[in-house]
Design an enzyme around this catalytic site. Structure first.
Site, PDB file in Angstrom:
ATOM      1  N   THR A 141      -5.250  23.113  14.336  1.00 42.02           N
ATOM      2  CA  THR A 141      -5.266  22.437  15.636  1.00 42.02           C
ATOM      3  C   THR A 141      -4.170  21.382  15.739  1.00 42.02           C
ATOM      4  O   THR A 141      -3.845  20.720  14.757  1.00 42.02           O
ATOM      5  CB  THR A 141      -6.649  21.788  15.842  1.00 42.02           C
ATOM      6  OG1 THR A 141      -7.632  22.818  15.755  1.00 42.02           O
ATOM      7  CG2 THR A 141      -6.760  21.111  17.192  1.00 42.02           C
ATOM      8  N   ALA A 145      -2.536  21.908  21.146  1.00 44.27           N
ATOM      9  CA  ALA A 145      -2.992  23.292  20.938  1.00 44.27           C
ATOM     10  C   ALA A 145      -4.285  23.305  20.138  1.00 44.27           C
ATOM     11  O   ALA A 145      -4.271  23.139  18.913  1.00 44.27           O
ATOM     12  CB  ALA A 145      -1.913  24.113  20.217  1.00 44.27           C
ATOM     13  N   GLY A 146      -5.398  23.485  20.879  1.00 45.28           N
ATOM     14  CA  GLY A 146      -6.711  23.543  20.218  1.00 45.28           C
ATOM     15  C   GLY A 146      -7.314  24.909  20.452  1.00 45.28           C
ATOM     16  O   GLY A 146      -7.294  25.790  19.582  1.00 45.28           O
ATOM     17  N   ARG A 281     -49.570  13.113  17.270  1.00 42.92           N
ATOM     18  CA  ARG A 281     -49.633  12.187  18.397  1.00 42.92           C
ATOM     19  C   ARG A 281     -50.645  12.659  19.440  1.00 42.92           C
ATOM     20  O   ARG A 281     -50.701  13.849  19.765  1.00 42.92           O
ATOM     21  CB  ARG A 281     -48.237  12.122  19.031  1.00 42.92           C
ATOM     22  CG  ARG A 281     -48.155  11.377  20.323  1.00 42.92           C
ATOM     23  CD  ARG A 281     -47.871   9.909  20.099  1.00 42.92           C
ATOM     24  NE  ARG A 281     -47.357   9.303  21.310  1.00 42.92           N
ATOM     25  CZ  ARG A 281     -47.827   8.185  21.816  1.00 42.92           C
ATOM     26  NH1 ARG A 281     -48.846   7.571  21.227  1.00 42.92           N
ATOM     27  NH2 ARG A 281     -47.291   7.663  22.896  1.00 42.92           N
ATOM     28  N   GLN A 292     -50.661  22.069  27.614  1.00 39.01           N
ATOM     29  CA  GLN A 292     -49.961  23.338  27.842  1.00 39.01           C
ATOM     30  C   GLN A 292     -48.443  23.138  28.002  1.00 39.01           C
ATOM     31  O   GLN A 292     -47.643  23.934  27.512  1.00 39.01           O
ATOM     32  CB  GLN A 292     -50.527  24.013  29.097  1.00 39.01           C
ATOM     33  CG  GLN A 292     -50.090  25.448  29.222  1.00 39.01           C
ATOM     34  CD  GLN A 292     -50.668  26.113  30.470  1.00 39.01           C
ATOM     35  OE1 GLN A 292     -50.608  25.573  31.570  1.00 39.01           O
ATOM     36  NE2 GLN A 292     -51.239  27.282  30.279  1.00 39.01           N
ATOM     37  N   GLN A 350     -36.878  14.909  23.815  1.00 39.00           N
ATOM     38  CA  GLN A 350     -37.686  14.599  25.006  1.00 39.00           C
ATOM     39  C   GLN A 350     -39.174  14.619  24.634  1.00 39.00           C
ATOM     40  O   GLN A 350     -39.940  13.740  25.020  1.00 39.00           O
ATOM     41  CB  GLN A 350     -37.392  15.642  26.105  1.00 39.00           C
ATOM     42  CG  GLN A 350     -38.060  15.377  27.425  1.00 39.00           C
ATOM     43  CD  GLN A 350     -37.463  14.173  28.151  1.00 39.00           C
ATOM     44  OE1 GLN A 350     -36.372  13.728  27.817  1.00 39.00           O
ATOM     45  NE2 GLN A 350     -38.203  13.619  29.091  1.00 39.00           N
ATOM     46  N   GLU A 377     -14.365  25.118  15.894  1.00 40.80           N
ATOM     47  CA  GLU A 377     -14.190  26.518  15.515  1.00 40.80           C
ATOM     48  C   GLU A 377     -14.326  27.438  16.725  1.00 40.80           C
ATOM     49  O   GLU A 377     -14.937  28.506  16.679  1.00 40.80           O
ATOM     50  CB  GLU A 377     -15.223  26.893  14.425  1.00 40.80           C
ATOM     51  CG  GLU A 377     -14.767  26.650  13.004  1.00 40.80           C
ATOM     52  CD  GLU A 377     -14.435  25.182  12.703  1.00 40.80           C
ATOM     53  OE1 GLU A 377     -13.865  24.487  13.569  1.00 40.80           O
ATOM     54  OE2 GLU A 377     -14.692  24.727  11.588  1.00 40.80           O
ATOM     55  N   GLY A 378     -13.727  26.988  17.839  1.00 38.89           N
ATOM     56  CA  GLY A 378     -13.772  27.750  19.075  1.00 38.89           C
ATOM     57  C   GLY A 378     -14.912  27.248  19.939  1.00 38.89           C
ATOM     58  O   GLY A 378     -16.091  27.419  19.593  1.00 38.89           O
ATOM     59  N   GLU A 381     -16.800  28.082  25.511  1.00 38.08           N
ATOM     60  CA  GLU A 381     -16.061  28.762  26.594  1.00 38.08           C
ATOM     61  C   GLU A 381     -15.053  29.765  26.010  1.00 38.08           C
ATOM     62  O   GLU A 381     -14.802  30.821  26.598  1.00 38.08           O
ATOM     63  CB  GLU A 381     -15.333  27.730  27.466  1.00 38.08           C
ATOM     64  CG  GLU A 381     -16.257  26.811  28.259  1.00 38.08           C
ATOM     65  CD  GLU A 381     -17.001  25.779  27.416  1.00 38.08           C
ATOM     66  OE1 GLU A 381     -16.563  25.499  26.275  1.00 38.08           O
ATOM     67  OE2 GLU A 381     -18.041  25.278  27.875  1.00 38.08           O
TER      68      GLU A 381
HETATM   69  C1  LIG Z   1      -8.896  32.414  22.024  1.00 39.88           C
HETATM   70  C2  LIG Z   1      -8.172  33.149  20.934  1.00 39.88           C
HETATM   71  C3  LIG Z   1      -9.114  34.129  20.251  1.00 39.88           C
HETATM   72  C4  LIG Z   1      -7.055  33.946  21.629  1.00 39.88           C
HETATM   73  O1  LIG Z   1      -6.393  34.649  20.737  1.00 39.88           O
HETATM   74  P1  LIG Z   1      -5.494  35.922  21.065  1.00 39.88           P
HETATM   75  O2  LIG Z   1      -5.968  36.599  22.329  1.00 39.88           O
HETATM   76  O3  LIG Z   1      -4.123  35.487  21.044  1.00 39.88           O
HETATM   77  O4  LIG Z   1      -5.823  36.780  19.817  1.00 39.88           O
HETATM   78  P2  LIG Z   1      -6.720  38.039  19.462  1.00 39.88           P
HETATM   79  O5  LIG Z   1      -6.267  39.200  20.261  1.00 39.88           O
HETATM   80  O6  LIG Z   1      -8.175  37.744  19.556  1.00 39.88           O
HETATM   81  O7  LIG Z   1      -6.325  38.258  17.916  1.00 39.88           O
HETATM   82  C5  LIG Z   1      -5.001  37.989  17.542  1.00 39.88           C
HETATM   83  C6  LIG Z   1      -4.679  38.441  16.152  1.00 39.88           C
HETATM   84  O8  LIG Z   1      -5.625  38.006  15.182  1.00 39.88           O
HETATM   85  C7  LIG Z   1      -6.164  39.155  14.514  1.00 39.88           C
HETATM   86  N1  LIG Z   1      -7.539  38.906  14.180  1.00 39.88           N
HETATM   87  C8  LIG Z   1      -8.520  38.666  15.038  1.00 39.88           C
HETATM   88  N2  LIG Z   1      -9.666  38.485  14.363  1.00 39.88           N
HETATM   89  C9  LIG Z   1      -9.328  38.610  13.056  1.00 39.88           C
HETATM   90  C10 LIG Z   1     -10.065  38.540  11.842  1.00 39.88           C
HETATM   91  N3  LIG Z   1     -11.368  38.303  11.872  1.00 39.88           N
HETATM   92  N4  LIG Z   1      -9.430  38.731  10.688  1.00 39.88           N
HETATM   93  C11 LIG Z   1      -8.112  38.974  10.654  1.00 39.88           C
HETATM   94  N5  LIG Z   1      -7.358  39.067  11.763  1.00 39.88           N
HETATM   95  C12 LIG Z   1      -7.973  38.881  12.937  1.00 39.88           C
HETATM   96  C13 LIG Z   1      -5.962  40.297  15.481  1.00 39.88           C
HETATM   97  O9  LIG Z   1      -5.950  41.531  14.836  1.00 39.88           O
HETATM   98  C14 LIG Z   1      -4.621  39.955  16.071  1.00 39.88           C
HETATM   99  O10 LIG Z   1      -3.586  40.248  15.136  1.00 39.88           O
HETATM  100  P3  LIG Z   1      -2.055  40.449  15.576  1.00 39.88           P
HETATM  101  O11 LIG Z   1      -1.605  39.198  16.244  1.00 39.88           O
HETATM  102  O12 LIG Z   1      -2.058  41.620  16.501  1.00 39.88           O
HETATM  103  O13 LIG Z   1      -1.352  40.708  14.294  1.00 39.88           O
HETATM  104  C15 LIG Z   1      -7.578  32.217  19.897  1.00 39.88           C
HETATM  105  O14 LIG Z   1      -6.611  31.412  20.478  1.00 39.88           O
HETATM  106  C16 LIG Z   1      -8.659  31.347  19.251  1.00 39.88           C
HETATM  107  O15 LIG Z   1      -9.252  31.759  18.271  1.00 39.88           O
HETATM  108  N6  LIG Z   1      -8.922  30.140  19.776  1.00 39.88           N
HETATM  109  C17 LIG Z   1      -9.876  29.206  19.232  1.00 39.88           C
HETATM  110  C18 LIG Z   1      -9.261  28.472  18.106  1.00 39.88           C
HETATM  111  C19 LIG Z   1     -10.236  27.697  17.254  1.00 39.88           C
HETATM  112  O16 LIG Z   1     -11.297  28.193  16.899  1.00 39.88           O
HETATM  113  N7  LIG Z   1      -9.857  26.499  16.877  1.00 39.88           N
HETATM  114  C20 LIG Z   1     -10.580  25.659  16.003  1.00 39.88           C
HETATM  115  C21 LIG Z   1      -9.825  25.513  14.729  1.00 39.88           C
HETATM  116  S1  LIG Z   1     -10.562  24.418  13.663  1.00 39.88           S
HETATM  117  C22 LIG Z   1      -9.303  23.302  13.304  1.00 39.88           C
HETATM  118  O17 LIG Z   1      -8.166  23.593  13.321  1.00 39.88           O
HETATM  119  C23 LIG Z   1      -9.720  21.928  12.948  1.00 39.88           C
HETATM  120  C24 LIG Z   1      -9.583  21.801  11.533  1.00 39.88           C
HETATM  121  S2  LIG Z   1     -11.042  21.515  10.821  1.00 39.88           S
HETATM  122  O18 LIG Z   1     -10.922  20.915   9.634  1.00 39.88           O
HETATM  123  O19 LIG Z   1     -12.175  21.930  11.428  1.00 39.88           O
END
Ligand SMILES: CC(C)(COP(=O)(O)OP(=O)(O)OC[C@H]1O[C@@H](n2cnc3c(N)ncnc32)[C@H](O)[C@@H]1OP(=O)(O)O)[C@@H](O)C(=O)NCCC(=O)NCCSC(=O)CCS(=O)O
Length: 412
Positions: A141, A145-146, A281, A292, A350, A377-378, A381
């Site tokens: 992140t 870009a998150g 309670r 109920q 509550q 982790e996403g 939404e």
């Molecule tokens: C919202 C998104 C899912 C959008 O992503 P895209 O539409 O761009 O991508 P996809 O078509 O879904 O997949 C792209 C790419 O990845 C491959 N893929 C998908 N799933 C897997 C998997 N399980 N294993 C391996 N590969 C996988 C898929 O085949 C595609 O491959 P190619 O590109 O074609 O080679 C995305 O933007 C998204 O996930 N958003 C949410 C991000 C998120 O969860 N962020 C939180 C991160 S946590 C953090 O960083 C904080 C640090 S911490 O310490 O917690």
């Protein structure tokens, strides 16, 4: 199964899932239950109050082999099935989000090393990560870009023997305690090429901000990172050039299953607390639980928890079998479990009224902690977007409903 109930008592619901585990796996759950009962649960409020990295919990989980469940046997791990890991995380989440996050955070931060590091780096890092002597962090992140991972700005410029890394990362868990960082960026010369690399905490040009205050998940500190001309040898690349995005998705997949399990654990903990309160309670001349309205609240909670648990069990099973649609099911399981957890914890608070609102009562902590599972982790939404996109994709080729006549539906 009875072995577990004999040691820690039967649960409100959910013990039936233990039938899906073998004897050794059940023994692991039993150990974690005992830990939660005697150590982690009673300490959870203090861990949250102290709000520094929960070393005690981390070392306990490492010593008991729980951290090692995330790693392959060849490097000292136990390579546990997700079917077992969701049970472990659920147990921890039932009493202490901080401890549960030690497991989900381990998955998130070390999975790309397991999947993408060279053999020599695996030998060097994985045994220490299994025992807790080493820690890793996952840096994806960024300030801009998150949710939209493809929008990240961190760049890697190719040199003769590696890369020069520049960029900023945000919300990074374990930044202040990790020895190694998995950093995802894009090739400077080819922005659609994503690259993941390993960076040690003492790399020149790498700095870590002070820890940042937040609403909940105390004991799990986060910081921002800055990379200014950091030299990264080629040997520290994870996977090939262009595999950075997939490595990140692979790590997120496991962490999302873990978030769902943690949220369900917390929801179960909240309903346990609320139902105990309903027994103790009285109001208007009878036990709260005899009203109920209260029964209906509890009924909604356990019914939804059990259906969410079934979805998560199916997802774990899909992961263990290597099913190609597991990512969609992980999105569904996370969406459902984390939104449900927020609702159950709110309703439990509550139901317990003024007591629920007290800092001295655990639901206040559960309530604050629940929010992050809907965001990290996403966000919910994002998962709806991923699931909805998949429905539309499947609809183009799926068998048509038999009530429809042939031809384009536009012609009706
Ligand atoms: C919202 C998104 C899912 C959008 O992503 P895209 O539409 O761009 O991508 P996809 O078509 O879904 O997949 C792209 C790419 O990845 C491959 N893929 C998908 N799933 C897997 C998997 N399980 N294993 C391996 N590969 C996988 C898929 O085949 C595609 O491959 P190619 O590109 O074609 O080679 C995305 O933007 C998204 O996930 N958003 C949410 C991000 C998120 O969860 N962020 C939180 C991160 S946590 C953090 O960083 C904080 C640090 S911490 O310490 O917690």
């Amino acid at each position: 199964m009875n072995d577990i109930a004999a040691t820690t008592g039967p649960r409100l619901f959910g013990d039936h899932f233990l039938r899906t585990l073998d004897a050794q796996e059940r023994a692991t759950v039993q150990r974690v239950r005992a830990l939660c009962k005697h150590t982690i649960g009673p300490r959870a409020a203090d861990v949250a109050r102290e709000d520094v990295f929960a070393w005690d919990a981390f070392r306990t989980l490492a010593r008991e082999g729980v951290i090692a469940t995330a790693f392959p046997k060849a490097f000292g791990g136990t390579d546990a099935r997700q079917a077992l890991r969701i049970r472990i995380i659920e147990e921890l989440g039932r009493v202490c989000s901080t401890s549960a996050s030690m497991i989900t955070g381990t998955d998130l931060s070390s999975r790309a090393i397991v999947a993408g590091a060279s053999e020599s780096f695996k030998q060097r890092l994985l045994p220490g990560l299994c025992t807790g002597e080493l820690q890793s962090a996952f840096a994806l992140t960024e300030p801009g870009a998150g949710s939209d991972v493809r929008g990240l700005h961190t760049t890697l410029r190719r040199t003769a023997d590696g890369y020069v890394l520049n960029g900023r990362k945000k919300f990074i868990t374990r930044a202040t305690t990790a020895d190694w960082f998995v950093v995802v960026g894009r090739a400077e010369e080819s922005p659609s090429t994503f690259i993941a690399v390993l960076v040690p905490r003492d790399a020149a040009g790498f700095s870590i901000s002070p820890e940042v205050g937040k609403l909940g998940w105390y004991g799990v500190p986060i910081s921002s990172l800055s990379f200014e001309g950091v030299q990264v040898p080629l040997a520290q690349r994870l996977g090939d050039e262009g595999e950075g995005f997939s490595l990140a998705q692979d790590a997120l997949l496991r962490a999302r299953i873990g978030h769902a399990a943690m949220a369900l654990g917390r929801a179960i903990g909240a309903v346990e607390i609320a139902s105990s309160y309903a027994v103790d309670r009285s109001s208007f001349g009878k036990a709260l639980g005899e009203h109920q309205g209260v029964q209906w609240m509890l009924a909604d909670m356990v019914t939804q928890i059990e259906s969410s648990r079934a979805l998560l069990a199916l997802t774990a099973d899909k992961y263990d079998r290597g099913d190609s649609d597991v990512a969609i099911f992980a999105s569904m399981a996370k969406l459902q479990a984390t939104d449900l957890c927020m609702k159950v914890v709110t309703d439990a608070l509550q139901l317990t009224g003024g007591r629920g609102y007290l800092q001295d009562f655990p639901l206040e902590r559960f309530f604050r902690d629940a929010k992050l599972n809907q965001i990290g982790e996403g966000a919910s939404e994002i998962h709806k977007t991923v699931i909805g996109r998949d429905v539309v994709r499947r609809a183009a080729t799926a068998e048509r409903n038999a009530c429809l006549r042939a031809g384009s539906l536009v012609d009706y």
